[in-house]
Design a protein around this motif. Structure first.
Motif, PDB file in Angstrom:
ATOM      1  N   ALA A  53       0.840  -1.205   0.000  1.00  0.00           N
ATOM      2  CA  ALA A  53       0.000   0.000   0.000  1.00  0.00           C
ATOM      3  C   ALA A  53       0.875   1.256   0.000  1.00  0.00           C
ATOM      4  O   ALA A  53       0.604   2.219  -0.730  1.00  0.00           O
ATOM      5  CB  ALA A  53      -0.919  -0.009   1.216  1.00  0.00           C
ATOM      6  N   ILE A  54       1.935   1.221   0.800  1.00  0.00           N
ATOM      7  CA  ILE A  54       2.845   2.381   0.858  1.00  0.00           C
ATOM      8  C   ILE A  54       3.464   2.613  -0.529  1.00  0.00           C
ATOM      9  O   ILE A  54       3.532   3.733  -1.035  1.00  0.00           O
ATOM     10  CB  ILE A  54       3.929   2.144   1.941  1.00  0.00           C
ATOM     11  N   GLN A  55       3.857   1.503  -1.139  1.00  0.00           N
ATOM     12  CA  GLN A  55       4.447   1.589  -2.482  1.00  0.00           C
ATOM     13  C   GLN A  55       3.434   2.186  -3.472  1.00  0.00           C
ATOM     14  O   GLN A  55       3.793   3.022  -4.304  1.00  0.00           O
ATOM     15  CB  GLN A  55       4.871   0.176  -2.926  1.00  0.00           C
ATOM     16  N   ALA A  56       2.177   1.788  -3.341  1.00  0.00           N
ATOM     17  CA  ALA A  56       1.140   2.287  -4.260  1.00  0.00           C
ATOM     18  C   ALA A  56       0.970   3.800  -4.099  1.00  0.00           C
ATOM     19  O   ALA A  56       0.811   4.521  -5.084  1.00  0.00           O
ATOM     20  CB  ALA A  56      -0.184   1.565  -3.985  1.00  0.00           C
ATOM     21  N   ASN A  60       2.036   6.823  -6.982  1.00  0.00           N
ATOM     22  CA  ASN A  60       0.943   7.688  -7.457  1.00  0.00           C
ATOM     23  C   ASN A  60      -0.294   6.947  -7.966  1.00  0.00           C
ATOM     24  O   ASN A  60      -0.886   7.334  -8.975  1.00  0.00           O
ATOM     25  CB  ASN A  60       1.450   8.654  -8.544  1.00  0.00           C
ATOM     26  N   TYR A  61      -0.648   5.917  -7.258  1.00  0.00           N
ATOM     27  CA  TYR A  61      -1.950   5.304  -7.560  1.00  0.00           C
ATOM     28  C   TYR A  61      -3.009   6.164  -6.880  1.00  0.00           C
ATOM     29  O   TYR A  61      -3.293   6.027  -5.705  1.00  0.00           O
ATOM     30  CB  TYR A  61      -2.008   3.867  -7.020  1.00  0.00           C
ATOM     31  N   ASN A  62      -3.532   7.124  -7.619  1.00  0.00           N
ATOM     32  CA  ASN A  62      -4.481   8.036  -6.984  1.00  0.00           C
ATOM     33  C   ASN A  62      -5.718   8.313  -7.836  1.00  0.00           C
ATOM     34  O   ASN A  62      -6.602   9.045  -7.429  1.00  0.00           O
ATOM     35  CB  ASN A  62      -3.801   9.356  -6.604  1.00  0.00           C
ATOM     36  N   SER A  63      -5.779   7.713  -9.006  1.00  0.00           N
ATOM     37  CA  SER A  63      -6.916   8.026  -9.892  1.00  0.00           C
ATOM     38  C   SER A  63      -8.035   6.997  -9.732  1.00  0.00           C
ATOM     39  O   SER A  63      -7.842   5.963  -9.102  1.00  0.00           O
ATOM     40  CB  SER A  63      -6.463   7.998 -11.346  1.00  0.00           C
ATOM     41  N   CYS A 272      -8.222   2.713  -4.637  1.00  0.00           N
ATOM     42  CA  CYS A 272      -7.085   2.292  -5.471  1.00  0.00           C
ATOM     43  C   CYS A 272      -5.927   1.713  -4.638  1.00  0.00           C
ATOM     44  O   CYS A 272      -5.312   0.710  -5.023  1.00  0.00           O
ATOM     45  CB  CYS A 272      -6.614   3.444  -6.353  1.00  0.00           C
ATOM     46  N   ILE A 273      -5.634   2.324  -3.493  1.00  0.00           N
ATOM     47  CA  ILE A 273      -4.507   1.848  -2.668  1.00  0.00           C
ATOM     48  C   ILE A 273      -4.842   0.462  -2.089  1.00  0.00           C
ATOM     49  O   ILE A 273      -4.007  -0.452  -2.088  1.00  0.00           O
ATOM     50  CB  ILE A 273      -4.236   2.832  -1.498  1.00  0.00           C
ATOM     51  N   GLN A 275      -6.806  -1.699  -3.336  1.00  0.00           N
ATOM     52  CA  GLN A 275      -6.759  -2.715  -4.402  1.00  0.00           C
ATOM     53  C   GLN A 275      -5.322  -3.190  -4.619  1.00  0.00           C
ATOM     54  O   GLN A 275      -5.064  -4.384  -4.798  1.00  0.00           O
ATOM     55  CB  GLN A 275      -7.301  -2.144  -5.705  1.00  0.00           C
ATOM     56  N   ARG A 276      -4.380  -2.263  -4.620  1.00  0.00           N
ATOM     57  CA  ARG A 276      -2.961  -2.652  -4.807  1.00  0.00           C
ATOM     58  C   ARG A 276      -2.514  -3.529  -3.633  1.00  0.00           C
ATOM     59  O   ARG A 276      -1.773  -4.498  -3.805  1.00  0.00           O
ATOM     60  CB  ARG A 276      -2.055  -1.413  -4.915  1.00  0.00           C
ATOM     61  N   ALA A 277      -2.944  -3.178  -2.432  1.00  0.00           N
ATOM     62  CA  ALA A 277      -2.581  -3.982  -1.255  1.00  0.00           C
ATOM     63  C   ALA A 277      -3.189  -5.380  -1.352  1.00  0.00           C
ATOM     64  O   ALA A 277      -2.559  -6.383  -0.992  1.00  0.00           O
ATOM     65  CB  ALA A 277      -3.063  -3.285   0.017  1.00  0.00           C
ATOM     66  N   ALA A 278      -4.408  -5.450  -1.895  1.00  0.00           N
ATOM     67  CA  ALA A 278      -5.092  -6.750  -2.006  1.00  0.00           C
ATOM     68  C   ALA A 278      -4.349  -7.683  -2.962  1.00  0.00           C
ATOM     69  O   ALA A 278      -4.377  -8.908  -2.800  1.00  0.00           O
ATOM     70  CB  ALA A 278      -6.536  -6.543  -2.464  1.00  0.00           C
ATOM     71  N   ILE A 279      -3.679  -7.116  -3.956  1.00  0.00           N
ATOM     72  CA  ILE A 279      -2.892  -7.965  -4.870  1.00  0.00           C
ATOM     73  C   ILE A 279      -1.813  -8.692  -4.069  1.00  0.00           C
ATOM     74  O   ILE A 279      -1.616  -9.905  -4.201  1.00  0.00           O
ATOM     75  CB  ILE A 279      -2.238  -7.118  -5.997  1.00  0.00           C
ATOM     76  N   ALA A 280      -1.112  -7.934  -3.208  1.00  0.00           N
ATOM     77  CA  ALA A 280      -0.050  -8.551  -2.386  1.00  0.00           C
ATOM     78  C   ALA A 280      -0.643  -9.642  -1.498  1.00  0.00           C
ATOM     79  O   ALA A 280      -0.070 -10.724  -1.341  1.00  0.00           O
ATOM     80  CB  ALA A 280       0.635  -7.478  -1.538  1.00  0.00           C
ATOM     81  N   ALA A 281      -1.810  -9.362  -0.929  1.00  0.00           N
ATOM     82  CA  ALA A 281      -2.442 -10.341  -0.027  1.00  0.00           C
ATOM     83  C   ALA A 281      -2.773 -11.630  -0.775  1.00  0.00           C
ATOM     84  O   ALA A 281      -2.429 -12.734  -0.351  1.00  0.00           O
ATOM     85  CB  ALA A 281      -3.707  -9.730   0.583  1.00  0.00           C
ATOM     86  N   LEU A 282      -3.426 -11.475  -1.922  1.00  0.00           N
ATOM     87  CA  LEU A 282      -3.922 -12.668  -2.628  1.00  0.00           C
ATOM     88  C   LEU A 282      -2.818 -13.448  -3.316  1.00  0.00           C
ATOM     89  O   LEU A 282      -2.925 -14.660  -3.507  1.00  0.00           O
ATOM     90  CB  LEU A 282      -4.998 -12.257  -3.643  1.00  0.00           C
TER      91      LEU A 282
END
Ligand code: GLU
Length: 395
Positions: A53-56, A60-63, A272-273, A275-282
């Motif tokens: 999430a921090i990386q996201a 600039n995952y903000n849109s 958006c953040i 969602q990026r964190a969920a990728i790492a989880a899954l």
């Protein structure tokens, strides 16, 4: 004149959230309440997920995201379904939402019409009935009891079906009872549904990883059921990510498309953040969360042992999730320390006010003989809560 809609006026308040907020309020007023009402892991989100999430944020995952979720997340979900559930879902069969709760709401809103009936094997999670009502359909309860380990039989299912039945909602491991249906039991229920091709099935598998026995069996993995089952899941319970709000469905593509359309008008894409964190989880191995499941299992043993020691508590041994659902109906009609107990709401309120332990009354889950106690709490809190409950019930 303040004139709210009939829709909101007829909607009950979520009993789980209401009890949590009542407990919070009492705490703020200085009452030392032990909160065992909310089903929420008390662990921190694992570091590898927080780092994603921090990386996201830094990347600039903000849109706005696509309404149905980032393709990268949907690829991870598709892989997860294959890996854990033996289910093949293509990306156009997957919709990411703001929590499994929204996934369930989307599904009900796009499939149900006024007059449709939805079968809810009881006990059922509090929001199923509310969302069915919001979708202008009618929920029909199929009862069970502690004597049958809170499971319904194929015969009960068959008898509850009418010409109006449009959907049935299964949830294993179950909230609030912790009951887990075996593959064989699910196959027997599916045999009944084979006779009624017009019925859709929601299979809510949000607690799949919090189980203490056999691997969880996904209803959609029964070949004959795949084309009419909507599999619900999310990252909240398994990865201690309740506040991140990421849920998802795997479903026939025409249902996923409709959920995407519904969500596009109501909320758009999930955060958006998160969602990026969920990728790492899954993408992580399930072994990464074993320490939490092991700890829940220890707490299950602890709480069962302590509650069994309290007069009038009838218990089963939950195979999954992090709740116990004792039958406390032996207290109905009794007067305990000057308080009259007529039903499970009175009992739950008694525990809050006298024992200072927050639980949830079973009637909100369609079983008025029980209360739900969450053991997603520290062992100290569990011990203290059980001792306070025991003491409060001594005459
Ligand atoms: N699902 C959890 C529970 O049953 C969280 C609260 C809620 O969303 O109802 O306690």
């Amino acid at each position: 004149m303040k004139q709210l809609s009939n829709r909101i006026n007829s909607l009950p308040i979520s009993a789980t959230l209401a009890m949590a907020s009542k407990a919070r309020e009492l705490k703020e007023n200085g009452v030392d309440i032990i909160g065992l009402s909310l089903g929420e892991p008390d662990f921190n989100t694992p570091d590898f997920i927080k780092n994603a999430a921090i990386q996201a944020v830094q990347d600039n995952y903000n849109s706005y995201t696509p309404v149905d979720g980032y393709p990268a997340l949907k690829r991870s979900i598709s892989k997860k379904f294959k890996r854990d559930n033996n289910l093949n879902y293509e990306l156009n069969q997957i919709v990411v939402s703001t929590g499994a709760k929204q996934s369930i709401a989307n599904t009900c809103m796009v499939l149900l019409n006024p007059g449709d009936e939805v079968l809810l094997p009881a006990p059922y999670w509090v929001s199923y009935s509310a969302v069915v009502t919001l979708s202008e359909a009618k929920f029909v309860v199929i009862p069970s009891s502690i004597e049958t380990d809170f499971k319904i039989t194929p015969d009960q299912l068959d008898k509850a079906i009418t010409a109006k039945t449009k959907m049935v909602i299964f949830n294993s491991p179950n909230n609030p009872s912790g009951t887990v249906y075996t593959e064989n039991e699910y196959r027997e229920l599916a045999k009944v549904l084979e006779k009624y091709p017009e019925i859709y099935i929601i299979s809510d598998e949000i607690y799949e990883h919090i189980n203490y026995g056999e691997p969880i069996f996904s209803f959609a993995s029964i070949t004959e059921m795949y084309n009419r089952t909507i599999t619900i899941n999310g990252v909240a319970k398994a990865f201690a990510m309740t506040g991140w709000r990421i849920g998802y469905i795997g479903a026939p593509s025409w249902i996923a498309k409709a959920c995407n359309k519904m969500q596009g008008q109501i909320t758009s894409g999930a955060n958006c953040i998160a969602q990026r964190a969920a990728i790492a989880a899954l993408d992580a191995s399930v072994s990464e969360i074993k320490y939490m499941v092991d700890e829940f299992k220890n707490r299950r043993e602890l709480i069962i042992g302590l509650l069994k020691d309290i007069n009038g508590f009838k218990l089963n041994k939950p195979k999954g999730a992090f709740y116990v659902f004792p039958d406390i109906s032996s207290y109905f009609g009794k007067n305990i320390n000057g308080v009259e107990i007529k039903n499970s709401s009175d009992f739950s309120l008694f525990l809050l006010e006298i024992a200072h332990v927050a639980t949830v009354s079973g009637d909100a889950f369609g079983n008025p003989n029980c209360i739900r106690i969450s053991y997603a709490a520290s062992t100290e809190q569990i011990k203290k809560a059980c001792s306070q409950i025991k003491e409060s019930l001594m005459n």
